[in-house]
Motif scaffolding. Sequence first.
Motif, short mmCIF file in Angstrom:
data_model
loop_
_atom_site.label_atom_id
_atom_site.label_comp_id
_atom_site.label_asym_id
_atom_site.label_seq_id
_atom_site.Cartn_x
_atom_site.Cartn_y
_atom_site.Cartn_z
N GLN A 118 0.79 -1.23 0.00
CA GLN A 118 0.00 0.00 0.00
C GLN A 118 0.82 1.28 0.00
O GLN A 118 0.62 2.19 0.80
CB GLN A 118 -1.00 0.00 1.16
N ARG A 139 -1.11 4.32 3.47
CA ARG A 139 -1.67 3.99 4.79
C ARG A 139 -0.78 4.62 5.86
O ARG A 139 0.40 4.87 5.63
CB ARG A 139 -1.71 2.48 5.00
N GLU A 142 0.84 3.04 11.67
CA GLU A 142 0.27 1.96 12.47
C GLU A 142 -0.33 0.87 11.58
O GLU A 142 -0.22 -0.31 11.88
CB GLU A 142 -0.79 2.50 13.43
N GLU A 143 -0.98 1.26 10.50
CA GLU A 143 -1.58 0.28 9.58
C GLU A 143 -0.52 -0.55 8.87
O GLU A 143 -0.77 -1.70 8.53
CB GLU A 143 -2.44 0.99 8.54
N ARG A 144 0.66 0.03 8.64
CA ARG A 144 1.72 -0.69 7.93
C ARG A 144 2.54 -1.57 8.86
O ARG A 144 3.20 -2.48 8.40
CB ARG A 144 2.66 0.31 7.24
N THR A 146 2.74 -4.25 10.67
CA THR A 146 2.19 -5.56 10.99
C THR A 146 3.34 -6.51 11.32
O THR A 146 4.19 -6.76 10.48
CB THR A 146 1.40 -6.13 9.78
#
Length: 158
Positions: A118, A139, A142-144, A146
């Motif tokens: 993304q 993104r 925090e969304e990245r 993982t």
Amino acid sequence: MTTHDAGSTPAVRQLRLVVEAEDYDAAVAFFRDALGLPEQAAFAGEGDARVVILDAGRATLEIANPAQKRMIDEVEVGRQVAPKLRVAFEVDDSRAATRRLVAAGATEIAPPTVTPWQSLNARLDAPAGLQITLFQELRGTEERATPGDTAGAHDRAE
């Protein structure tokens, strides 16, 4: 993953990439004026020796094994094109930055492309013999972030 103690002195304070440019003036105009890297300092010496130090923001060193490098090339370009060293710049708008840098003399290798992690990445041949990636994160951090996501590690580090 190893982390650095917040209270200790960092072992490295700055990453500086030194690039020899046959056409110094064109390279400075491209990276300083077209890409927009602010000039921190410039020095001249005997025999027309010149150097300019441009601020490229926060620096990271991304180390990829050959399989990861091939995968990134496939995603961003559709074929193997990257040399051993490629410089990536995070920008706010990959499409606009790509248009601006092509107009300033870069050659587009691949247009802005959404990656599996993304980000919107474009690949260019730039002055001084550098191949560059322009990437725009789509993104938030925090969304990245993982845990165990090795496929997405590429642009988190860039």
